[in-house]
Design an enzyme around this catalytic site. Structure first.
Site, PDB file in Angstrom:
ATOM      1  N   SER A 125       0.860  -1.119   0.011  1.00 15.87           N
ATOM      2  CA  SER A 125       0.039  -0.044  -0.124  1.00 15.87           C
ATOM      3  C   SER A 125       0.809   1.311   0.090  1.00 15.87           C
ATOM      4  O   SER A 125       1.806   1.272   0.641  1.00 15.87           O
ATOM      5  CB  SER A 125      -1.010   0.118   1.464  1.00 15.87           C
ATOM      6  OG  SER A 125      -1.594   1.208   1.340  1.00 15.87           O
ATOM      7  N   TYR A 148      -2.079   5.577  -4.265  1.00 13.61           N
ATOM      8  CA  TYR A 148      -3.042   6.412  -4.076  1.00 13.61           C
ATOM      9  C   TYR A 148      -2.281   7.829  -4.312  1.00 13.61           C
ATOM     10  O   TYR A 148      -1.025   7.947  -4.371  1.00 13.61           O
ATOM     11  CB  TYR A 148      -3.350   6.609  -2.734  1.00 13.61           C
ATOM     12  CG  TYR A 148      -4.376   5.625  -1.851  1.00 13.61           C
ATOM     13  CD1 TYR A 148      -5.610   5.424  -2.446  1.00 13.61           C
ATOM     14  CD2 TYR A 148      -4.047   5.052  -0.725  1.00 13.61           C
ATOM     15  CE1 TYR A 148      -6.257   4.315  -1.842  1.00 13.61           C
ATOM     16  CE2 TYR A 148      -4.860   4.136  -0.181  1.00 13.61           C
ATOM     17  CZ  TYR A 148      -5.958   3.939  -0.818  1.00 13.61           C
ATOM     18  OH  TYR A 148      -6.807   2.704  -0.189  1.00 13.61           O
ATOM     19  N   THR A 174      -5.829   2.516  -7.068  1.00 17.48           N
ATOM     20  CA  THR A 174      -6.906   2.209  -6.461  1.00 17.48           C
ATOM     21  C   THR A 174      -8.000   3.399  -6.796  1.00 17.48           C
ATOM     22  O   THR A 174      -7.545   4.553  -6.664  1.00 17.48           O
ATOM     23  CB  THR A 174      -6.888   1.965  -4.902  1.00 17.48           C
ATOM     24  OG1 THR A 174      -5.974   1.085  -4.599  1.00 17.48           O
ATOM     25  CG2 THR A 174      -8.209   1.979  -4.258  1.00 17.48           C
ATOM     26  N   LYS A 272      -7.756  -1.112  -9.708  1.00 22.32           N
ATOM     27  CA  LYS A 272      -8.210  -1.740  -8.228  1.00 22.32           C
ATOM     28  C   LYS A 272      -9.462  -0.885  -7.785  1.00 22.32           C
ATOM     29  O   LYS A 272      -9.483   0.115  -7.653  1.00 22.32           O
ATOM     30  CB  LYS A 272      -7.110  -1.849  -7.257  1.00 22.32           C
ATOM     31  CG  LYS A 272      -7.803  -2.488  -6.012  1.00 22.32           C
ATOM     32  CD  LYS A 272      -6.546  -2.608  -5.070  1.00 22.32           C
ATOM     33  CE  LYS A 272      -7.188  -3.395  -3.889  1.00 22.32           C
ATOM     34  NZ  LYS A 272      -7.937  -2.682  -2.790  1.00 22.32           N
ATOM     35  N   HIS A 296     -12.983  -2.689  -1.835  1.00 24.18           N
ATOM     36  CA  HIS A 296     -12.308  -2.339  -0.824  1.00 24.18           C
ATOM     37  C   HIS A 296     -12.498  -3.179   0.417  1.00 24.18           C
ATOM     38  O   HIS A 296     -12.405  -2.512   1.556  1.00 24.18           O
ATOM     39  CB  HIS A 296     -12.403  -0.768  -0.754  1.00 24.18           C
ATOM     40  CG  HIS A 296     -11.098  -0.207  -0.242  1.00 24.18           C
ATOM     41  ND1 HIS A 296     -10.360   0.782  -1.138  1.00 24.18           N
ATOM     42  CD2 HIS A 296     -10.423  -0.087   0.972  1.00 24.18           C
ATOM     43  CE1 HIS A 296      -9.429   1.159  -0.548  1.00 24.18           C
ATOM     44  NE2 HIS A 296      -9.242   0.869   0.472  1.00 24.18           N
TER      45      HIS A 296
HETATM   46  C1  LIG Z   1      -7.381  -2.832   7.300  1.00 23.79           C
HETATM   47  C2  LIG Z   1      -7.139  -2.504   5.668  1.00 23.79           C
HETATM   48  C3  LIG Z   1      -6.639  -1.631   5.142  1.00 23.79           C
HETATM   49  C4  LIG Z   1      -6.558  -1.635   3.783  1.00 23.79           C
HETATM   50  N1  LIG Z   1      -5.908  -0.457   2.742  1.00 23.79           N
HETATM   51  C5  LIG Z   1      -5.844  -0.485   1.785  1.00 23.79           C
HETATM   52  C6  LIG Z   1      -5.159   0.268   0.859  1.00 23.79           C
HETATM   53  O1  LIG Z   1      -4.137   1.121   1.914  1.00 23.79           O
HETATM   54  N2  LIG Z   1      -5.131   0.356  -0.456  1.00 23.79           N
HETATM   55  C7  LIG Z   1      -6.018  -0.396  -0.959  1.00 23.79           C
HETATM   56  O2  LIG Z   1      -6.052  -0.326  -2.463  1.00 23.79           O
HETATM   57  N3  LIG Z   1      -6.896  -1.174  -0.478  1.00 23.79           N
HETATM   58  C8  LIG Z   1      -6.676  -1.307   0.918  1.00 23.79           C
HETATM   59  N4  LIG Z   1      -7.482  -2.293   1.628  1.00 23.79           N
HETATM   60  C9  LIG Z   1      -8.578  -3.154   0.517  1.00 23.79           C
HETATM   61  C10 LIG Z   1      -7.887  -4.360   0.561  1.00 23.79           C
HETATM   62  O3  LIG Z   1      -6.814  -4.231  -0.501  1.00 23.79           O
HETATM   63  C11 LIG Z   1      -8.683  -5.564   0.098  1.00 23.79           C
HETATM   64  O4  LIG Z   1      -9.684  -4.895  -1.397  1.00 23.79           O
HETATM   65  C12 LIG Z   1      -9.765  -6.058   0.619  1.00 23.79           C
HETATM   66  O5  LIG Z   1      -9.209  -6.141   2.099  1.00 23.79           O
HETATM   67  C13 LIG Z   1     -10.158  -7.225   0.166  1.00 23.79           C
HETATM   68  O6  LIG Z   1     -11.390  -7.865   1.250  1.00 23.79           O
HETATM   69  P1  LIG Z   1     -10.965  -8.723   2.289  1.00 23.79           P
HETATM   70  O7  LIG Z   1     -10.304  -8.127   3.689  1.00 23.79           O
HETATM   71  O8  LIG Z   1     -12.186  -9.416   2.483  1.00 23.79           O
HETATM   72  O9  LIG Z   1     -10.196 -10.019   1.641  1.00 23.79           O
HETATM   73  C14 LIG Z   1      -7.398  -2.507   2.960  1.00 23.79           C
HETATM   74  C15 LIG Z   1      -8.174  -3.285   3.624  1.00 23.79           C
HETATM   75  C16 LIG Z   1      -8.173  -3.304   4.967  1.00 23.79           C
HETATM   76  C17 LIG Z   1      -8.898  -4.565   5.619  1.00 23.79           C
END
Ligand SMILES: Cc1cc2nc3c(=O)[nH]c(=O)nc-3n(C[C@H](O)[C@H](O)[C@H](O)COP(=O)(O)O)c2cc1C
Length: 404
Positions: A125, A148, A174, A272, A296
């Site tokens: 990230s 981002y 994203t 994404k 997300h």
């Molecule tokens: C705590 C947390 C932080 C996240 N931070 C980002 C991020 O910085 N950038 C991003 O594109 N997605 C982020 N996501 C989304 C994840 O990349 C992903 O799309 C998502 O966790 C998938 O769902 P799942 O947790 O049910 O597997 C984050 C998800 C979580 C749980």
């Protein structure tokens, strides 16, 4: 004292995740909850608003049933797949999880090591607590950088150049963060106050930390909240974590930015956050090599559909022109199978490995991946499939109203 696979002494938490009674990701989630204060556990576990989409992501997998081919011996099963030209030993990449360093001091470094050891890719990230070069040094496995636009184009170009030089192979952009989602649990727990590093602001929320001395000690020994080492604002240095939410709202990625991005990043770009056939077509027009069907993890716009449900429309719109990945709600190997049957080339897992990270750092990430891998292998054998390439719609019963 028991020792880990690398011969090091195992911590109490590493022993807990290695226990035979830890059989699934839900067990890992419980261990994470036991080690983390609410402000961190709920940041990881929670979703936006009423958490409808968060729940739907998992529920959709339950609505799809499998169609096994029995009386077939499957002594060996090939779990390999290829994503953007990289061969992965396992068709699940580790998703970008912002500021993983709050879950464990090793954070993003531990996640990258876990992915590398499993022969899969890790997506770092923008909101990383560790320098991208340190993450690169932790593994020889494939790494992607997630972007981002926080901090603006100049700051992003500098990060992309560093990622390129370090050997990151792909860029995930994203597109579903036009503003930060409303995560109600975070407001109640004082997550923003924790992220701001302002002890005075934490006073109303302090009680949650008394029962989590292990986490508090490791957090303080790690120096508390760090500035973001990969978001360097010209003239003012690394961005503070607390500034991210405001920066997201003022630095929205738009389709126009892709022209600039294709110049700033010479490698493949993956979009994404695609949830409709229209945005899938736009991704192709923008020159993407792939897209990730994602909401997300239910953390942004609540009430959007489960990603598994959105997948068929997108696979149809893309018509094989670019690679389609998906994430959201994957907690079991059978979920990976179902997503691939519905047309995903591979999946991303977010919380499934992050619970492991929160429970026991690197040992927890390894264990989460091991659980998913063993699950996947067993599901494939019971389905009568000898390779990932054999998975298709004939292996699942798709509810009639899902068909496009
Ligand atoms: C705590 C947390 C932080 C996240 N931070 C980002 C991020 O910085 N950038 C991003 O594109 N997605 C982020 N996501 C989304 C994840 O990349 C992903 O799309 C998502 O966790 C998938 O769902 P799942 O947790 O049910 O597997 C984050 C998800 C979580 C749980």
């Amino acid at each position: 004292m028991p020792r880990s696979r690398t011969g090091k002494r195992m911590t109490r938490h590493a022993r807990a995740v290695a226990a035979p009674r830890v059989v699934n990701i839900e067990d890992m989630r419980r261990l994470a909850r036991r080690r983390l204060p609410d402000a961190v556990f709920d940041y990881l576990d929670g979703g936006a608003e009423g958490e409808f989409t968060l729940r739907e992501n998992c529920r959709a997998f339950e609505a799809l049933t499998l169609r096994p081919r029995n009386a077939i011996a499957v002594p060996e099963c090939d779990l390999r797949t290829t994503v953007l030209g990289d061969q992965l030993a396992f068709p699940a990449l580790l998703a970008p999880v912002g500021y993983s360093r709050m879950m464990h001091p090793q954070g993003e470094v531990a996640a990258a090591r876990g992915a590398g050891a499993a022969g899969t890719a890790y997506i770092l990230s923008t909101i990383s607590g560790h320098k991208l070069e340190d993450v690169r040094a932790a593994t020889s496995g494939p790494l992607w950088y997630q972007l981002y636009l926080i901090g603006g184009r100049e700051a992003s170009e500098a990060a992309l150049e560093r990622a390129r030089l370090a050997g990151f192979s792909a860029l995930a952009v994203t597109i579903d963060t036009g503003t930060a989602g409303m995560r109600e649990r975070d407001v109640r727990n004082g997550t923003a106050q924790l992220m701001s590093g302002n002890l005075f602001g934490m006073i109303p929320f302090l009680s949650q930390f008394f029962s989590r001395p292990g986490w508090v000690a490791s957090f303080l020994l790690d120096g508390g909240i760090h500035k973001l080492p990969n978001v360097i604002i010209p003239g003012s240095g690394p961005m503070a974590l607390i500034d991210v939410a405001a920066a997201l709202a003022t630095s929205v990625v738009t389709w126009k930015d892709f022209e600039w991005l294709r110049k700033a990043w010479p490698g493949p770009i993956v979009v994404k956050g695609v949830l409709t056939g229209e945005d899938a077509r736009r991704s192709i027009d923008a020159g993407a090599a792939g897209l990730i069907v994602s909401n997300h993890g239910g953390r942004q716009l609540d009430s959007v559909s489960a990603t598994l449900r959105a997948l068929p429309e997108i696979v149809k719109a893309v018509n094989g022109q670019i690679e389609v990945l998906m994430d959201g709600g994957i907690r079991r190997g059978s979920d990976i199978v179902k997503a691939i049957c519905m047309g995903a080339r591979a999946v991303l897992v977010g919380r499934a490995y992050a619970y492991g990270l929160g429970a026991a750092g690197e040992a927890g990430v390894h264990r989460s991946i091991e659980i998913l891998r063993a699950d996947l292998l067993r599901t494939m054998k019971l389905l009568g499939c000898t390779s990932i390439a054999e998975l298709n719609e004939s292996c699942v019963n798709v509810p009639k109203d899902w068909l496009t």
